[in-house]
Scaffold this motif. Structure first.
Motif, PDB file in Angstrom:
ATOM      1  N   ALA A  36       0.830  -1.209   0.000  1.00  8.84           N
ATOM      2  CA  ALA A  36       0.000   0.000   0.000  1.00  8.84           C
ATOM      3  C   ALA A  36       0.862   1.255   0.000  1.00  8.84           C
ATOM      4  CB  ALA A  36      -0.928  -0.010   1.215  1.00  8.84           C
ATOM      5  N   VAL A  37       1.948   1.228   0.778  1.00  5.20           N
ATOM      6  CA  VAL A  37       2.839   2.389   0.825  1.00  5.20           C
ATOM      7  C   VAL A  37       3.466   2.628  -0.546  1.00  5.20           C
ATOM      8  CG1 VAL A  37       4.936   3.345   1.858  1.00  5.20           C
ATOM      9  CG2 VAL A  37       3.319   2.076   3.284  1.00  5.20           C
ATOM     10  N   THR A  38       3.893   1.562  -1.179  1.00  3.24           N
ATOM     11  CA  THR A  38       4.498   1.685  -2.510  1.00  3.24           C
ATOM     12  C   THR A  38       3.483   2.189  -3.535  1.00  3.24           C
ATOM     13  OG1 THR A  38       6.091  -0.084  -2.060  1.00  3.24           O
ATOM     14  CG2 THR A  38       5.635   0.411  -4.367  1.00  3.24           C
ATOM     15  N   ALA A  39       2.274   1.635  -3.494  1.00  2.00           N
ATOM     16  CA  ALA A  39       1.250   2.029  -4.461  1.00  2.00           C
ATOM     17  C   ALA A  39       0.929   3.512  -4.368  1.00  2.00           C
ATOM     18  CB  ALA A  39      -0.014   1.198  -4.238  1.00  2.00           C
ATOM     19  N   ARG A  40       1.024   4.065  -3.172  1.00  2.00           N
ATOM     20  CA  ARG A  40       0.693   5.479  -2.969  1.00  2.00           C
ATOM     21  C   ARG A  40       1.897   6.387  -3.173  1.00  2.00           C
ATOM     22  NH1 ARG A  40      -3.053   7.265   2.146  1.00  2.00           N
ATOM     23  NH2 ARG A  40      -3.405   9.439   1.561  1.00  2.00           N
ATOM     24  N   SER A  41       3.079   5.881  -2.881  1.00  2.00           N
ATOM     25  CA  SER A  41       4.281   6.728  -2.891  1.00  2.00           C
ATOM     26  C   SER A  41       4.991   6.749  -4.233  1.00  2.00           C
ATOM     27  CB  SER A  41       5.273   6.230  -1.818  1.00  2.00           C
ATOM     28  OG  SER A  41       4.684   6.209  -0.553  1.00  2.00           O
ATOM     29  N   ALA A  42       5.075   5.594  -4.891  1.00  2.00           N
ATOM     30  CA  ALA A  42       5.835   5.508  -6.138  1.00  2.00           C
ATOM     31  C   ALA A  42       5.353   6.507  -7.190  1.00  2.00           C
ATOM     32  CB  ALA A  42       5.798   4.082  -6.680  1.00  2.00           C
ATOM     33  N   PRO A 126      15.060   1.146  -9.532  1.00  2.00           N
ATOM     34  CA  PRO A 126      15.587   1.802  -8.332  1.00  2.00           C
ATOM     35  C   PRO A 126      15.171   1.052  -7.072  1.00  2.00           C
ATOM     36  CG  PRO A 126      14.725   3.448  -9.845  1.00  2.00           C
ATOM     37  CD  PRO A 126      14.341   2.106 -10.412  1.00  2.00           C
ATOM     38  N   ALA A 127      16.130   0.770  -6.217  1.00  2.00           N
ATOM     39  CA  ALA A 127      15.847   0.084  -4.958  1.00  2.00           C
ATOM     40  C   ALA A 127      15.057   1.007  -4.030  1.00  2.00           C
ATOM     41  CB  ALA A 127      17.148  -0.359  -4.296  1.00  2.00           C
ATOM     42  N   VAL A 128      14.326   0.397  -3.101  1.00  2.00           N
ATOM     43  CA  VAL A 128      13.440   1.146  -2.203  1.00  2.00           C
ATOM     44  C   VAL A 128      13.617   0.649  -0.770  1.00  2.00           C
ATOM     45  CG1 VAL A 128      11.010   1.522  -1.590  1.00  2.00           C
ATOM     46  CG2 VAL A 128      11.717   1.639  -3.988  1.00  2.00           C
ATOM     47  N   GLN A 129      13.522   1.576   0.162  1.00  2.00           N
ATOM     48  CA  GLN A 129      13.463   1.251   1.582  1.00  2.00           C
ATOM     49  C   GLN A 129      12.159   1.837   2.139  1.00  2.00           C
ATOM     50  OE1 GLN A 129      15.980  -0.228   3.919  1.00  2.00           O
ATOM     51  NE2 GLN A 129      16.533  -1.128   1.940  1.00  2.00           N
ATOM     52  N   ILE A 130      11.429   1.037   2.915  1.00  2.00           N
ATOM     53  CA  ILE A 130      10.175   1.481   3.520  1.00  2.00           C
ATOM     54  C   ILE A 130      10.229   1.156   5.004  1.00  2.00           C
ATOM     55  CG2 ILE A 130       7.657   1.168   3.568  1.00  2.00           C
ATOM     56  CD1 ILE A 130       7.832   0.308   0.631  1.00  2.00           C
ATOM     57  N   TYR A 143       9.062   6.357   2.595  1.00  2.00           N
ATOM     58  CA  TYR A 143       9.350   5.632   1.353  1.00  2.00           C
ATOM     59  C   TYR A 143      10.568   6.310   0.740  1.00  2.00           C
ATOM     60  CZ  TYR A 143       8.602   4.098  -3.539  1.00  2.00           C
ATOM     61  OH  TYR A 143       8.731   3.584  -4.808  1.00  2.00           O
ATOM     62  N   LEU A 144      11.676   5.592   0.670  1.00  2.00           N
ATOM     63  CA  LEU A 144      12.928   6.141   0.169  1.00  2.00           C
ATOM     64  C   LEU A 144      13.326   5.375  -1.091  1.00  2.00           C
ATOM     65  CD1 LEU A 144      15.093   8.294   1.032  1.00  2.00           C
ATOM     66  CD2 LEU A 144      16.378   6.390   2.021  1.00  2.00           C
ATOM     67  N   SER A 145      13.337   6.077  -2.227  1.00  2.00           N
ATOM     68  CA  SER A 145      13.601   5.435  -3.520  1.00  2.00           C
ATOM     69  C   SER A 145      14.915   5.948  -4.097  1.00  2.00           C
ATOM     70  CB  SER A 145      12.452   5.729  -4.490  1.00  2.00           C
ATOM     71  OG  SER A 145      12.703   5.185  -5.757  1.00  2.00           O
ATOM     72  N   ALA A 146      15.780   5.026  -4.478  1.00  2.00           N
ATOM     73  CA  ALA A 146      17.105   5.387  -4.996  1.00  2.00           C
ATOM     74  C   ALA A 146      16.996   6.197  -6.287  1.00  2.00           C
ATOM     75  CB  ALA A 146      17.924   4.134  -5.245  1.00  2.00           C
ATOM     76  N   ILE A 147      17.925   7.134  -6.452  1.00  2.00           N
ATOM     77  CA  ILE A 147      18.112   7.843  -7.715  1.00  2.00           C
ATOM     78  C   ILE A 147      19.484   7.430  -8.244  1.00  2.00           C
ATOM     79  CG2 ILE A 147      18.215  10.071  -8.900  1.00  2.00           C
ATOM     80  CD1 ILE A 147      16.625  11.273  -6.613  1.00  2.00           C
ATOM     81  N   PRO A 148      19.534   6.366  -9.034  1.00  2.00           N
ATOM     82  CA  PRO A 148      20.828   5.937  -9.586  1.00  2.00           C
ATOM     83  C   PRO A 148      21.306   6.932 -10.640  1.00  2.00           C
ATOM     84  CG  PRO A 148      19.181   4.168  -9.658  1.00  2.00           C
ATOM     85  CD  PRO A 148      18.461   5.441  -9.392  1.00  2.00           C
ATOM     86  N   SER A 194       7.466  11.050   2.719  1.00  2.00           N
ATOM     87  CA  SER A 194       7.232  10.798   4.145  1.00  2.00           C
ATOM     88  C   SER A 194       5.783  11.152   4.497  1.00  2.00           C
ATOM     89  CB  SER A 194       8.207  11.632   4.983  1.00  2.00           C
ATOM     90  OG  SER A 194       8.001  11.411   6.366  1.00  2.00           O
ATOM     91  N   TRP A 195       5.067  10.173   5.044  1.00  2.00           N
ATOM     92  CA  TRP A 195       3.637  10.317   5.366  1.00  2.00           C
ATOM     93  C   TRP A 195       3.404  10.290   6.867  1.00  2.00           C
ATOM     94  CZ3 TRP A 195       0.479  10.510   0.991  1.00  2.00           C
ATOM     95  CH2 TRP A 195       0.996   9.979  -0.196  1.00  2.00           C
ATOM     96  N   LYS A 196       2.353  10.944   7.327  1.00  2.00           N
ATOM     97  CA  LYS A 196       1.866  10.680   8.664  1.00  2.00           C
ATOM     98  C   LYS A 196       1.343   9.254   8.675  1.00  2.00           C
ATOM     99  CE  LYS A 196       0.612  15.339  10.138  1.00  2.00           C
ATOM    100  NZ  LYS A 196      -0.484  16.228  10.641  1.00  2.00           N
ATOM    101  N   ALA A 197       1.626   8.517   9.740  1.00  2.00           N
ATOM    102  CA  ALA A 197       1.284   7.098   9.766  1.00  2.00           C
ATOM    103  C   ALA A 197      -0.212   6.863   9.622  1.00  2.00           C
ATOM    104  CB  ALA A 197       1.791   6.468  11.071  1.00  2.00           C
ATOM    105  N   ASP A 198      -1.032   7.795  10.106  1.00  2.00           N
ATOM    106  CA  ASP A 198      -2.473   7.581  10.023  1.00  2.00           C
ATOM    107  C   ASP A 198      -3.015   7.671   8.596  1.00  2.00           C
ATOM    108  OD1 ASP A 198      -2.475  10.312   9.558  1.00  2.00           O
ATOM    109  OD2 ASP A 198      -3.369  10.838  11.489  1.00  2.00           O
ATOM    110  N   ALA A 199      -2.164   8.063   7.633  1.00  2.00           N
ATOM    111  CA  ALA A 199      -2.589   8.073   6.225  1.00  2.00           C
ATOM    112  C   ALA A 199      -2.847   6.663   5.723  1.00  2.00           C
ATOM    113  CB  ALA A 199      -1.528   8.746   5.370  1.00  2.00           C
ATOM    114  N   PHE A 200      -2.339   5.649   6.445  1.00  2.00           N
ATOM    115  CA  PHE A 200      -2.489   4.269   5.998  1.00  2.00           C
ATOM    116  C   PHE A 200      -3.333   3.440   6.977  1.00  2.00           C
ATOM    117  CE2 PHE A 200       1.227   5.863   3.833  1.00  2.00           C
ATOM    118  CZ  PHE A 200       1.019   5.395   2.554  1.00  2.00           C
ATOM    119  N   GLN A 201      -4.094   4.111   7.814  1.00  2.00           N
ATOM    120  CA  GLN A 201      -4.966   3.375   8.755  1.00  2.00           C
ATOM    121  C   GLN A 201      -6.355   3.222   8.139  1.00  2.00           C
ATOM    122  OE1 GLN A 201      -4.817   5.500  12.483  1.00  2.00           O
ATOM    123  NE2 GLN A 201      -2.766   4.720  12.979  1.00  2.00           N
TER     124      GLN A 201
END
Length: 201
Positions: A36-42, A126-130, A143-148, A194-201
């Motif tokens: 869900a985080v990826t679908a919204r952030s990417a 690009p690799a991602v860290q969540i 959601y941190l996405s690499a910029i190669p 970067s999201w407030k955590a309640d955005a995904f509740q």
């Protein structure tokens, strides 16, 4: 009521607190749904990069690299501000070898950035860290996405053979610039959504 029926009721009632504790109490963080985080952030990250790249390529084509650097210094913050307002997240770029000193890597995110630096690409993308940080009202999901580094057009302003006149112009806009000397495939920076955590509740 039979003794057996009473026994069943007592067992069911006694089980309620145990079941509630398994589900997590009020206010407790549940499992992080990375899909869900990826679908919204990417899409937010991709739109930022597409808009910025389009303007940089236009500036490079029409006016040359010095104009592109000037455009980037003005346009990138504006695109980030618009993306933040439209998405509800905080949108920015961070880098250890940064051009803008305000875009450094926060100490709390060093380990995630290091992971991207060790492997900027994953399956050719690009690799991602969540991850989640903070608690209560301060809880956030990142959601941190690499910029190669890409060969073109990035190498003109960020590569290993930046024209001396262009480097002088870069230094006039960004004293202490660290964002040159990259080879294709290096981690040049990362998109941070970067999201407030309640955005995904």
């Amino acid at each position: 009521m039979s003794g057996m029926a009473k026994s069943k009721i007592w067992i069911a009632a006694a089980s309620l607190p145990l079941l509630a504790s398994c589900g997590g109490g009020a206010g407790e963080a549940g499992p992080l749904d990375e899909v869900a985080v990826t679908a919204r952030s990417a899409p937010v990250a991709q739109e930022f990069q597409q808009k910025l790249k389009a303007q940089l390529v236009a500036a490079l084509t029409n006016s040359g690299p010095e104009s592109a650097v000037s455009v980037c210094s003005q346009v990138a913050p504006a695109i980030a501000a618009t993306a933040s307002e439209e998405s509800g997240a905080e949108v920015s770029r961070i880098a250890r070898r940064n051009r803008n000193p305000d875009a450094g890597v926060p100490a709390a995110m060093q380990s995630q950035y290091d992971a991207l630096a060790a492997q900027p690409l994953s399956d050719g993308k690009p690799a991602v860290q969540i991850w989640r940080s903070g608690e209560g009202e301060n809880a956030r999901i990142h959601y941190l996405s690499a910029i190669p580094m890409q060969d073109q057009p990035c190498s003109v302003c960020h590569g290993t053979a930046v024209d001396p006149a262009l480097k002088q112009h870069i230094d006039s806009l960004y004293p202490g610039d660290l964002a040159t000397g990259f080879k294709p495939g290096d981690l040049r920076g990362a998109m941070l959504i970067s999201w407030k955590a309640d955005a995904f509740q």
